[in-house]
Enzyme design. Structure first.
Site, PDB file in Angstrom:
ATOM      1  N   VAL A  80       0.845  -1.323  -0.083  1.00  0.00           N
ATOM      2  CA  VAL A  80       0.273   0.428   0.147  1.00  0.00           C
ATOM      3  C   VAL A  80       0.349   1.375  -0.052  1.00  0.00           C
ATOM      4  O   VAL A  80       0.196   2.175  -0.187  1.00  0.00           O
ATOM      5  CB  VAL A  80      -0.561   0.396   1.245  1.00  0.00           C
ATOM      6  N   LYS A  81       2.482   1.150   0.013  1.00  0.00           N
ATOM      7  CA  LYS A  81       3.107   2.049   0.483  1.00  0.00           C
ATOM      8  C   LYS A  81       2.669   3.319   1.476  1.00  0.00           C
ATOM      9  O   LYS A  81       2.547   4.665   0.489  1.00  0.00           O
ATOM     10  CB  LYS A  81       3.749   2.585  -0.755  1.00  0.00           C
TER      11      LYS A  81
END
Length: 279
Positions: free
Chosen positions: A94-95
């Protein structure tokens, strides 16, 4: 069992492979699936089934589910549950990166026990300062979860930020690793891996040496893209990660997924990838 111990156990039993779950439109079409949340769900569940006894982990790419709206998020929830049921380590790509209460909310969304999108670990971005990740760090430690902090990524644009020099004379990447080491050395005792991992691409060459970055002292697990379709292989594993190969979780998506949809073909591709790198 905390994240590092669960990962280490899976790596010993099933090999140091992480299979990406990236339902790109061209792959869905190749598998004969519709370009929809329903197709992405089927794609993900089949990948989990193939990886269950052949890989340490799976890594769903959140954006490729989010693009289908609420139905895509629901599909991602089911895939993460299927990974848990199969005993796989789940790393949700998801960073995320933010500050204060927003970072805390991101952490709860993915790292809180019983959350709909609960994963064993997530990827996070440190470019608002490593300290901005503290809510996620604290919740990961509290709940036995893991974080993978972007360090030296495999994309060509990465070096302009990650290899830039900070005010203390370190590269940004070294700054990130030093902070990860501080957390791990405090949290994991004598273990060789702690809750904070680093994303470091297998295509970065001798950058670790040039930037004077010592990953072994940092006690990080290393989530490493760049293998398979991006060209890195056994030689890069040995040269880029000399001395820390046992901590490398080699990630591959396209080079494995293009062999679907049949489970037997996916299993064969996963096993071949593992053999080529680690045997």
């Amino acid at each position: 069992m905390n994240y590092a111990k669960k990962l280490a156990a899976r790596m010993r039993e099933y090999g140091q492979v992480c299979v990406g779950i990236d339902p790109h439109q061209n792959l869905l079409e190749r598998w004969g699936l519709e370009n929809s949340a329903k197709g992405a769900l089927e794609f993900g569940l089949r990948t989990v089934e193939a990886a269950a006894e052949n890989a340490a982990a799976v890594k769903p790419q959140s954006a490729l589910f989010e693009c289908y709206g609420s139905a895509g998020i629901a599909a991602l929830e089911k895939i993460l549950q299927a990974a848990r049921d199969a005993g796989l380590v789940s790393i949700l790509d998801v960073k995320r990166g933010d500050i204060g209460s927003t970072m805390a909310a991101y952490a709860r969304a993915y790292l809180a026990k019983g959350a709909p999108l609960e994963a064993d670990a997530i990827t996070v971005s440190p470019y608002l300062g490593f300290g901005s990740l503290r809510p996620a760090v604290d919740l990961a430690i509290e709940n036995g979860k893991g974080l993978y902090v972007l360090g030296l990524t495999s994309n060509p644009e990465g070096p302009e930020v990650q290899q830039a020099t900070t005010a203390n004379g370190y590269s940004v990447a070294k700054y990130v690793v030093e902070h990860a080491a501080e957390v791990n050395n405090s949290a994991c005792g004598n273990s060789h891996m702690g809750p904070i991992g680093i994303v470091a691409g297998a295509t970065i060459g001798d950058v670790l040496k040039k930037l004077n970055i010592n990953l072994s002292n940092a006690k990080v697990s290393i989530l490493s893209p760049g293998f398979g379709a991006q060209g890195a292989g056994k030689q890069e594993l040995a040269s880029v990660f000399k001395g820390v190969q046992e901590n490398v979780l080699a990630s591959a998506s396209r080079s494995i997924l293009m062999n679907g949809p049949d489970k037997a073909d996916l299993v064969k591709a996963i096993q071949s990838f593992r053999t080529q790198l680690f045997e």
